[in-house]
Design an enzyme around this catalytic site. Structure first.
Site, PDB file in Angstrom:
ATOM      1  CB  CYS A 153      16.218  -1.753  -7.882  1.00  0.00           C
ATOM      2  SG  CYS A 153      14.786  -2.729  -8.395  1.00  0.00           S
TER       3      CYS A 153
ATOM      4  CG  ASP B 292      -9.583  24.522  16.224  1.00  0.00           C
ATOM      5  OD1 ASP B 292     -10.702  24.664  16.751  1.00  0.00           O
ATOM      6  OD2 ASP B 292      -8.514  24.821  16.791  1.00  0.00           O
TER       7      ASP B 292
ATOM      8  CB  CYS C  94      18.462  -3.842  -4.983  1.00  0.00           C
ATOM      9  SG  CYS C  94      18.528  -3.835  -6.782  1.00  0.00           S
TER      10      CYS C  94
END
Length: 737
Positions: free
Chosen positions: A21, A405, A24
């Site tokens: 989490c 490019d 956490c």
């Protein structure tokens, strides 16, 4: 355990396991940051790493205290490269798994004692033991969060379980603890597996190398080798570091780095990469990069940094959660008090308040974004392109137009011979003399002529009295004749006549080298050699794939002349061409296109593309052949030089943003339904835990679908190979290709 990685002398990186989490992770960072001698502590939740910077005045090793602080917080840590980085333990030998399994077993035992044996009073013992086993890990994490004044998922769950026990609901408390432990274990293992998917790259480089010292070979740890030192690599071994071939020749499997399935021939001066597999030749390599700066190390480090990059959605959700969690605690208390006062059933409404704490836990909502970002960035790197963080990944979805490019991007940036033309049909003799002169030159056009002659099987004589005229051409004496090779402008200056108009009609948009020979007083025109930059075989298919993704316009910008630019654009299927541009012109045009379309991607590789890459909504750099400036400026580095990474990144970004929205919708919808059921008294504590963990696992599984994503065009076929005027394959697609 290995020594910690030191960055800038005061920073140390640790691997952390068990974090499931984002809240956490922030608790871990706060706990470590409060240690004496620590200046900053940052946890990269996506990568599962902790970076600690010591105070300037600190003279002690912080590692023991840092590891202890992480352990107290309920997680496991080791210095980078230690046991935590690539664990070899099975799931059953994992301490969290053992505790979770024990909690489930004790909960079942308590249910048997209570229901089957009809001894509810005795069932309190296995239920209590189940709470201890299941709540050990997150209970310690909750205590640490409280100490650093944070209210996270662990705190909410701990309060709910303790409250249930105080109310005498031991079965509810045990079921909640067991389910929560199992759910957290599943999430933790999933995240650890996702985080370690790319770290396996570093295991493909050997830990030791055969260093050459005074003609002797001695085994040396790769970490101690420095640029300039030489190592021997035997057949079948992997190259320990990036370097160049100093002695010998071989073939090398570089698919790990470049994605090219066919082995590459390597000779004196050729570049080799750490982790590439040596073929049949024994070679000596001069080291050019240390272990920390090798190509593989940089890829792994950049990917881990990118995984921790916080996207716009994640930042918004975090700001929401910072206000949401305290509000939920207050609402739960208010619900329990109000319900108790109105109905007089304090126990029932206290239980509903505890259930609300669990139901409203924002864990699923918080991880809905980072788990998708982690999955997407990881699969992108596996497919050959690096997206620099969550913000960049989300932004790519807004791209509506693409600008390429030309040189080194749509083309390979290497000229090749396309035609050899002579008035008398003596192409081999012309090529022979031209190659003899260019054998003494280092000009890219000369090298292309020399390579074409070698592949044509022409015998090249020796030349003497070589002279190079910069910007014009070169001349040398071959078998007592002077041979000139150079541009039409130089031949005009020398007064050598040639059929200019006829050449112009025969060769369009290609570079022309004219060849003459004879005595210095009377040179005679012999013929011409046409050269062109080699188009990447996938370029036309990439443009078509972008069109299918509704990308428009698709444009090309180049400093080259208009005729050459239009020829390349025509072969690629590009309609809009901007030619003869300076770097500032490219940047200005990209900015204008960005205003017009709302989101433009620029693809480039050179130093002169840097300003345009910075002006674009998203910049793509050809990572291996591109300049350092282009790679640093860009948001996406194409590691394997495969242009399909561009439509791939757009497609992956759109899928990721879609999954993030799905996850947020899933989280909020399930929370809303569960909240209504809670107010109605339908949901018990263990059901609330199941709702919460089920939602977290659901959004995680939904995000992990991204790991199966494949690059579009991964099975694409190369364009047809053209034939030169001499009948030798040139590798350049024809104008009709």
């Amino acid at each position: 355990m290995t020594a910690p990685i030191e960055l800038a002398g005061k920073r140390t990186i640790y691997d952390v396991r068990g974090m499931d989490c984002a809240e956490c992770a922030r608790s871990v960072a706060t706990a470590v940051e409060r240690l004496p001698g620590v200046a900053t502590a940052q946890v990269n939740f996506g990568a599962g790493t902790l970076t600690v910077e010591a105070e300037a005045s600190s003279r002690t090793d912080l590692t023991p205290r840092v590891l202890h602080a992480v352990e107290v917080a309920g997680y496991r840590a080791a210095t980078r490269g230690g046991a935590v980085a690539r664990p070899k333990e099975s799931v059953l030998s994992n301490r969290r798994a053992q505790l979770a399994i024990a909690a489930v077993g004790l909960w079942i035992a308590g249910a048997i004692v209570s229901v089957v044996l009809d001894l509810p009073a005795w069932a309190v013992v296995p239920y209590a033991l189940a709470v201890i086993a299941g709540g050990y890990t997150f209970g310690r994490a909750a205590l640490m969060a409280v100490r650093v004044r944070r209210i996270d998922m662990n705190v909410l769950m701990a309060v709910a379980i303790v409250g249930a026990m105080l109310l005498g609901d031991w079965a509810e408390a045990a079921a909640a603890a067991a389910l929560f432990a199992i759910g957290n274990l599943a999430q933790s293992l999933t995240f650890d597996r996702t985080r370690s998917a790319l770290s396996s790259l570093s295991t493909l480089t050997p830990s030791e190398a055969l260093r050459l010292v005074d003609g002797r070979e001695e085994r040396t740890p790769v970490d101690l080798l420095m640029p300039g030192e030489r190592v021997r690599v035997r057949p079948g071994e992997r190259f320990p570091l990036d370097g160049v071939i100093a002695e010998g020749a071989t073939t090398v499997d570089e698919s790990l780095i470049t994605g090219e399935s066919l082995p590459s021939d390597k000779r004196l001066g050729s570049q080799v990469y750490a982790g590439a597999l040596n073929g049949s030749g024994s070679v000596v390599v001069e080291v050019t990069h240390t272990a920390a700066t090798s190509t593989i190390s940089q890829i792994v480090d950049l990917v881990e940094t990118a995984r921790g990059g916080r996207g716009h959605a994640e930042q918004t959700i975090d700001r929401f959660a910072a206000l949401y969690t305290p509000a939920v605690v207050g609402l739960a208390v208010l619900l329990a008090l109000a319900g108790g006062v109105v109905t007089g059933d304090w126990r029932d409404w206290a239980t509903r308040g505890l259930v609300l704490l669990v139901i409203a836990c924002p864990c699923a909502l918080i991880i809905s974004t980072p788990v998708a970002i982690v999955s997407a960035v990881g699969v992108a790197a596996k497919r050959g392109f690096l997206v620099k963080g969550g913000a960049a990944l989300e932004t790519i979805a807004s791209v509506r137009s693409v600008v390429f490019d030309k040189t080194g991007t749509l083309t390979r940036g290497r000229p090749v011979v396309t035609k050899v033309m002579t008035p008398d049909g003596a192409e081999s003799e012309l090529l022979r003399d031209a190659a003899a002169v260019e054998a003494l030159s280092e000009h890219p056009l000369g090298l292309a002529v020399l390579d074409h002659a070698a592949r044509s099987g022409v015998s090249i004589p020796a030349a003497t009295d070589f002279r190079s005229i910069p910007g014009r051409g070169a001349m040398a004496v071959i078998e007592q004749r002077t041979v000139w090779i150079g541009s039409p402008a130089w031949f005009d200056e020398l007064g050598i006549s040639y059929a200019g108009e006829e050449l112009g009609r025969t060769v369009q948009s290609e570079t022309i080298l004219l060849v003459a020979s004879g005595f210095p007083e009377s040179p005679v025109y012999r013929g011409a050699i046409a050269l062109a930059d080699q188009l990447r075989p996938e370029s036309p298919a990439v443009v078509e794939t972008l069109r299918r993704l509704a990308i428009a316009p698709i444009a090309m910008m180049t400093g080259d002349n208009r005729a050459t630019a239009q020829s390349v654009a025509r072969r690629c299927g590009i309609d809009t061409v901007y030619a003869e541009l300076l770097p500032g012109d490219k940047s200005r045009l990209v900015a204008e296109l960005r205003e017009q379309t709302g989101g433009v991607a620029m693809v480039g590789d050179g130093v002169n593309d840097g300003p345009a890459l910075g002006s674009a909504t998203v910049g793509f750099a050809m990572g291996l052949t591109g300049s350092d400036l282009a790679v640093e400026t860009a948001d996406v580095a194409i590691l394997r030089n495969d242009l399909f990474a561009i439509p791939g990144a757009i497609e992956l970004s759109r899928k990721t943003v879609g999954i993030i929205r799905q996850n947020i919708g899933i989280s909020l919808s399930i929370k809303a339904i569960a909240l209504v059921l809670t107010l109605l008294g339908v949901v018990s504590l263990w059901m609330a835990v199941a709702f919460d963990l089920g939602t977290s696992l659901l959004v995680t599984a939904n995000a992990l679908r991204l790991t199966r994503w494949q690059l579009p065009g991964s099975g694409h076929q190369h364009a047809p190979v053209a034939q030169s005027a001499t009948g030798v394959a040139t590798g350049v697609p024809t104008a009709d290709a």
